[in-house]
Design a protein around this motif. Structure first.
Motif, short mmCIF file in Angstrom:
data_model
loop_
_atom_site.label_atom_id
_atom_site.label_comp_id
_atom_site.label_asym_id
_atom_site.label_seq_id
_atom_site.Cartn_x
_atom_site.Cartn_y
_atom_site.Cartn_z
N GLU A 43 0.83 -1.20 0.00
CA GLU A 43 0.00 0.00 0.00
C GLU A 43 0.87 1.25 0.00
OE1 GLU A 43 -3.12 -0.50 -0.35
OE2 GLU A 43 -3.24 -2.62 0.18
N ILE A 44 1.96 1.20 0.73
CA ILE A 44 2.85 2.36 0.84
C ILE A 44 3.52 2.67 -0.50
CG2 ILE A 44 5.02 3.15 1.87
CD1 ILE A 44 4.22 1.47 4.37
N ILE A 45 3.93 1.64 -1.22
CA ILE A 45 4.76 1.85 -2.41
C ILE A 45 4.00 2.54 -3.53
CG2 ILE A 45 4.41 -0.26 -3.75
CD1 ILE A 45 7.79 1.32 -2.73
N GLN A 46 2.66 2.39 -3.54
CA GLN A 46 1.89 3.01 -4.62
C GLN A 46 2.08 4.52 -4.65
OE1 GLN A 46 -0.80 1.66 -7.22
NE2 GLN A 46 0.54 3.36 -7.72
N LEU A 47 1.99 5.18 -3.49
CA LEU A 47 2.13 6.64 -3.47
C LEU A 47 3.58 7.07 -3.59
CD1 LEU A 47 -0.66 7.78 -1.02
CD2 LEU A 47 -0.65 7.71 -3.51
#
Length: 460
Positions: free
Chosen positions: A412-416
């Motif tokens: 989830e973190i890597i998307q932004l």
């Protein structure tokens, strides 16, 4: 009278083919789509979606252990494999139905059967005769590779069969070191299966950052997975109680199931591409240009069959770009740079951009920012699990060229992070972002001290 039976014929109703077919049909083109299996392709039927359900199911055992540290008394737990598989199959059928309806609502016609090119404008569909098409799109994806010459290979399964095992094994040997192998190792281990991962290389996840590779291998072992490196299968033998995997290092391992996850290869067998004159690479992939066009003027290809970046969202974007270019008069190239990826291992991985080694090779001097720490989530438990965050920065420009996270919620973190890096964010801009506390993600924007890997010294 129309020169061809249809404007576009699409081979394959997976994510890329369906997106391209829908947009082409919505532009007014007459579109036919052929699919020899179920509609939805690898991702929906035998890949990302059912795998993620299996990951969710397997994580509960870990959550139960953690809950006790937070004051919960957890009673006896039992996992119902047949019940889970039935629910999983029900949801997959629902999603496949949505794909079918979306195609039909767009005006595309779906034909069930394997398609084979007769020439550059003629397609034969098994059980349905031949069709002529002005334009053809190949979007058939890839298939698991199995070592056909290995003695006893007929006793092994691939990831395809892993979704439909009649019962949960007590012991499993998984051969491979890529993301599919790691994900299934975490799944079966989490479900209580005695799990052994065997990989011929010196470490898992070739192509990922070396710190990530070493870290995830250690963390998997902490979870109870036996990781055996630098060897591979020499043979598989069937016994009265299961199977014996014999390895090239002289050791052996007994199990109830042997699963191979040794990579995937473009699914070009029997497609008649040679009859149409379509050029293939040495690995069997369809060779295309930046607009997904093959060497044959009226034939294109998208997705895993082209072996560019084999991810579902990439296939969708390639299919969309094809439709915009060919049917909507908007020439569009999909940019394959800075595409984020996630490995749903346990713990999971999020990664975007260059590894440290690739950055040093391509850019010269780079600065590294790295931290390893115990996640706050494990404060009340005996777990020794640790998370990792790492930034790779081009020294001359301060541009962040790589971001790698291992730990809870990292996909989830890597998307932004990918959004910022796609826009060319610099380290000073990255640092100017205020942290969200208390989170794992805040570690990324509080990395201030440069990290010097052992053996490289200050000259690095």
């Amino acid at each position: 009278m129309a020169k061809y039976d249809c404007d576009l014929f699409v081979l394959g109703a997976g994510s890329g083919g369906v997106r391209a077919a829908r947009l082409a049909a919505m532009s007014g083109a007459k579109v036919l789509v052929a699919e020899e299996h179920r509609v939805g392709g690898t991702c929906v039927i035998r890949g990302c979606v059912p795998k993620k359900f299996m990951v969710y199911a397997s994580e509960f055992a870990h959550h139960f252990k953690m809950a006790e540290g937070y004051g919960w008394t957890v009673g006896e737990s039992r996992f119902d494999w047949p019940g889970f598989i039935a629910e999983k199959d029900k949801e997959i059928a629902r999603l496949s139905g949505i794909y079918v309806r979306n195609l039909q609502n767009a005006g595309a016609e779906l034909v069930h059967g394997k398609a084979r090119l007769v020439d550059a404008h003629t397609v034969e569909v098994e059980g349905h005769g031949t069709v002529t098409a002005d334009k053809i799109l190949v979007a058939v994806g890839a298939r698991p590779w199995m070592p056909a010459e290995l003695p006893g290979v007929e006793h092994a399964i691939s990831s395809n069969e892993a979704f439909h095992l009649p019962e949960l094994p007590k012991r499993i040997v998984i051969a491979g070191g890529g993301y599919i192998a790691l994900e299934f190792a975490g799944i079966f281990n989490g479900l209580g299966v005695d799990t052994t991962l065997v990989h011929r290389g010196p470490n898992v996840l070739r192509g990922f950052d070396d710190d990530v590779r070493a870290h995830i291998s250690d963390e998997m072992e902490k979870r109870g997975i036996k990781v055996i490196l630098a060897t591979q299968h020499a043979a598989i033998e069937k016994t009265a109680t299961g199977f014996v995997s014999r390895f090239t290092n002289g050791h052996h391992c007994e199990s109830d199931v042997v699963m191979f996850a040794l990579g995937r290869e473009p699914y070009v067998e029997g497609l008649g591409l040679e009859a149409a004159g379509v050029k293939l690479a040495e690995n069997g992939a369809v060779v295309v240009d930046d607009y997904s066009r093959t060497n044959v003027e009226n034939i294109w290809a998208v997705g895993d069959v082209t072996n560019r970046i084999n991810l579902t969202p990439v296939a969708i974007r390639e299919g969309h770009a094809f439709a915009d270019t060919v049917f909507n008069d908007r020439p569009t190239k999909f940019d394959h740079e800075m595409v984020a990826s996630a490995v749903f291992s346990q713990p999971p991985i999020g990664s975007v951009g260059l590894s440290e080694a690739d950055a040093r090779h391509k850019l010269g001097k780079v600065d590294i920012y790295l931290a390893r720490f115990r996640p706050m989530k494990y404060a009340f438990t005996s777990s020794a699990e640790r998370s990792l965050v790492k930034l790779v920065v081009e020294a001359a420009t301060e541009k962040v060229v790589g971001c790698h996270v291992v730990g809870p919620d990292s996909p989830e973190i890597i998307q932004l992070a990918a959004v910022a890096m796609k826009m060319g964010v610099t380290k000073s801009q990255w640092d100017s972002t205020c942290a969200v506390h208390p989170t794992l993600a805040e570690e990324l924007v509080t990395l201030r001290e440069k990290y010097t890997p052992q053996g490289l010294g200050q000259a690095a």
